[in-house]
Design a protein around this motif. Structure first.
Motif, mmCIF file in Angstrom:
data_model
loop_
_atom_site.group_PDB
_atom_site.id
_atom_site.type_symbol
_atom_site.label_atom_id
_atom_site.label_comp_id
_atom_site.label_asym_id
_atom_site.label_seq_id
_atom_site.Cartn_x
_atom_site.Cartn_y
_atom_site.Cartn_z
ATOM 1 N N ASP A 189 0.895 -1.206 0.062
ATOM 2 C CA ASP A 189 -0.104 0.019 -0.137
ATOM 3 C C ASP A 189 0.763 1.346 -0.020
ATOM 4 N N ARG A 190 0.669 2.233 -0.910
ATOM 5 C CA ARG A 190 1.303 3.382 -1.065
ATOM 6 C C ARG A 190 0.756 4.384 0.011
ATOM 7 N N TYR A 191 1.505 5.439 0.688
ATOM 8 C CA TYR A 191 1.226 6.451 1.482
ATOM 9 C C TYR A 191 1.481 7.444 0.626
ATOM 10 N N ALA A 192 0.451 8.144 -0.044
ATOM 11 C CA ALA A 192 0.211 9.126 -1.039
ATOM 12 C C ALA A 192 1.023 10.252 -0.430
ATOM 13 N N TRP A 193 0.890 10.534 0.840
ATOM 14 C CA TRP A 193 1.086 11.782 1.647
ATOM 15 C C TRP A 193 2.427 11.938 1.816
#
Length: 216
Positions: free
Chosen positions: A128-132
């Motif tokens: 899962d990418r943490y876009a922030w």
């Protein structure tokens, strides 16, 4: 002891009384945002507005085109919440009120960057990418953030700087419409869910003799 007030340009610009009001609080320094993430802010004393919504992370001054021309990663300029050289205008007003102005620079916290360039983001063990959260281990991302710090910190007239978010932002840091605050993961769970497993960090684990797949 020297006290400082943390201030946004939209607190000052358009309010002729703002500088004197802040100085009247007894502080000697104003730490003024020059690069900041998306936010929604209250401005209860401003004559023109009560709520300001900064829609995305941005620099609050005109970035130097010579520095950023041709680069994939570059700072975004602000919208109507801080147009033009909003930082410079506010800094001038604060200095005129007798305050020592320092820059306030937010670095590795940029949801728009993560949305437009997903490969720059922290990735947890489940993919899962943490876009922030830009991953500071990535050379291109790190170069961008270092140059942003250099440019945003030394705005004209600045007497010092406050650099924020210099490392990896993990799971606990708030994101838009955050819905995770009520789930208690504990210290260990929070730490583990904050580890990055992007390609660069996987290589880093390997360099330390660790197998990234086994860690995940």
């Amino acid at each position: 002891m020297k006290a400082s007030a943390f201030v946004y340009p939209w607190d000052v610009n358009g309010d002729p009384a703002a500088g004197e009001f802040i100085a009247g609080l007894g502080v000697r320094q104003a730490t003024l945002a020059s690069a900041y993430h998306s936010t929604r802010a209250l401005t209860p004393r401003h004559p023109r507005h009560r709520i300001v919504t900064a829609e995305h992370a941005a620099v609050l001054y005109p970035p130097q085109e010579a520095r950023w021309s041709g680069r994939r990663l570059r700072p975004y300029t602000a919208g109507e919440w801080a147009p033009g050289d909003a930082y410079g205008e506010a800094a001038e007003a604060l200095a005129a009120a007798g305050l020592e102005v320092h820059t306030w620079v937010v670095l590795a916290h940029n949801s728009r960057l993560g949305a437009e360039f997903p490969d720059t983001s922290v990735v947890n063990a489940y993919g899962d990418r943490y876009a922030w959260a830009p991953c500071i281990a990535q050379p291109e991302t790190r170069e961008y953030l270092v140059d942003l710090a250099v440019e945003a910190a030394v705005r004209p007239g600045a007497r010092g700087t406050e650099l924020e978010s210099l490392g990896w932002y993990g799971l606990p840091h708030l994101h838009a419409h955050d819905k995770t605050g009520g789930v208690a993961l504990g210290d260990a769970g929070t730490y583990l869910m904050s580890l990055c497993f992007c390609g660069t960090c996987r290589e880093g684990y390997g360099a330390q003799g660790l197998d990234a797949d086994e860690l995940a």
